[in-house]
Design an enzyme around this catalytic site. Structure first.
Site, PDB file in Angstrom:
ATOM      1  N   HIS A  97       0.858  -1.195   0.000  1.00 41.28           N
ATOM      2  CA  HIS A  97       0.000   0.000   0.000  1.00 41.28           C
ATOM      3  C   HIS A  97       0.894   1.246   0.000  1.00 41.28           C
ATOM      4  O   HIS A  97       1.955   1.249   0.629  1.00 41.28           O
ATOM      5  CB  HIS A  97      -0.906  -0.021   1.245  1.00 41.28           C
ATOM      6  N   GLU A 169      -3.945   1.816  -7.209  1.00 37.01           N
ATOM      7  CA  GLU A 169      -4.323   2.941  -6.342  1.00 37.01           C
ATOM      8  C   GLU A 169      -3.382   4.107  -6.619  1.00 37.01           C
ATOM      9  O   GLU A 169      -2.297   4.178  -6.008  1.00 37.01           O
ATOM     10  CB  GLU A 169      -4.167   2.556  -4.865  1.00 37.01           C
TER      11      GLU A 169
HETATM   12  P1  13P Z   1      -9.703   6.317   0.363  1.00 40.73           P
HETATM   13  O1  13P Z   1     -10.865   5.493  -0.148  1.00 40.73           O
HETATM   14  O2  13P Z   1      -9.937   6.942   1.678  1.00 40.73           O
HETATM   15  O3  13P Z   1      -9.208   7.250  -0.702  1.00 40.73           O
HETATM   16  O4  13P Z   1      -8.501   5.272   0.603  1.00 40.73           O
HETATM   17  C1  13P Z   1      -8.130   4.439  -0.429  1.00 40.73           C
HETATM   18  C2  13P Z   1      -7.155   3.454   0.088  1.00 40.73           C
HETATM   19  O5  13P Z   1      -6.032   3.810   0.419  1.00 40.73           O
HETATM   20  C3  13P Z   1      -7.608   2.057   0.209  1.00 40.73           C
HETATM   21  O6  13P Z   1      -6.545   1.206   0.415  1.00 40.73           O
END
Ligand code: 13P
Length: 262
Positions: A97, A169
């Site tokens: 992450h 992400e």
């Molecule tokens: P948000 O949905 O708060 O943007 O976070 C995304 C995230 O980091 C999920 O792992």
């Protein structure tokens, strides 16, 4: 024939909720979210809540994921938890992450070792990749995606690639970042195509068609349907909107609705 890919909705609770709060929240969710064959709901609480929630959870309804772990199986590593210690509590593990990469300086080598450790211990790795705002503005999005994928999957064999989930992400889209902005569907579609292209080069066409790719970054109950309709996107990794029952349950319902239409 390409196997129909499942939809995954993953709640990353990050460093929120005590074990007691997690238990109460799970109780609320379990009254509202019915089990589904097509949509897998995965909860990623903080590490102290994993063991109690694993006893409380109905595994037909939810699975659990670790947010982090150390890649060695045991030993003198003060303060760490190994994936072998988490076995039995969780079925999935979030790895790489951006908060781990950029706040805790987790290296590509650590990430590759964590992917290998999860596989070795029978967990499904959810490998997170995504470019920073600066990489995007410098035109380095594709290069960043390629290098995080190639490095993260360094230890993964051709037999094991089908056990991996990739979460795209983009760092600039995560709600906790200053100036966060939601990603555009076209950007996400392009990123998933790049990921599949690279998987195809590394592991072959079938692997690239079968691998599940999720999107994460500022997803809420209003935007979930749009994101889930993007070609090649198989689910969502949800942060802040997963902390409140109403939006999270609405996201799960949206996923079920879209899956049933297909
Ligand atoms: P948000 O949905 O708060 O943007 O976070 C995304 C995230 O980091 C999920 O792992």
């Amino acid at each position: 024939m390409i196997s129909p890919r499942k939809t995954y909705i993953i709640a990353n609770w990050k460093m929120n909720f005590t074990p007691g709060e997690s238990s109460l929240y799970l109780n609320r969710l379990s009254k509202r979210i019915t089990p589904s064959r097509n949509v897998q709901v995965i909860l990623a609480p903080s590490i102290v809540s994993l063991q109690p929630l694993s006893l409380q959870i109905n595994r037909r309804q939810f699975k659990l994921a670790a947010q982090n772990f150390y890649w060695r199986d045991y030993g003198a590593f003060t303060g760490e938890t190994s994936v072998s210690q988490l076995r039995g509590f969780v079925d999935y593990a979030i790895i790489g992450h951006s908060e781990r990469r950029y706040i805790f300086n987790e290296s590509e080598e650590d990430i590759a070792q964590k992917v290998a450790a999860a596989l070795r211990n029978g967990l499904t790795p959810i490998l997170c990749i995504g470019e920073t705002a600066m990489e995007r503005s410098d035109g380095e999005t594709a290069a960043s995606i390629y290098s995080q994928l190639a490095n993260g999957l360094h230890e993964v064999s051709k037999e094991d690639i089908s056990k991996i989930i990739i979460a795209y992400e983009p760092v600039w889209a995560i709600s906790s970042n200053k100036d966060a902005r939601p990603a555009k569907p076209a950007d996400i579609e392009e990123a998933q195509a790049l990921i599949r292209k690279h998987i195809s080069k590394l592991y072959g066409k079938t692997a690239s068609e079968e691998i599940s790719i999720l999107y994460g970054g500022s997803v809420n109950s209003d935007t979930a349907g749009g994101y889930l309709s993007i070609r090649g996107i198989d689910g969502l990794l949800v942060g802040s909107a997963s902390l409140i029952a109403d939006p999270f349950c609405a996201i799960v319902e949206t996923a079920k609705g879209i899956k049933n239409e297909r």
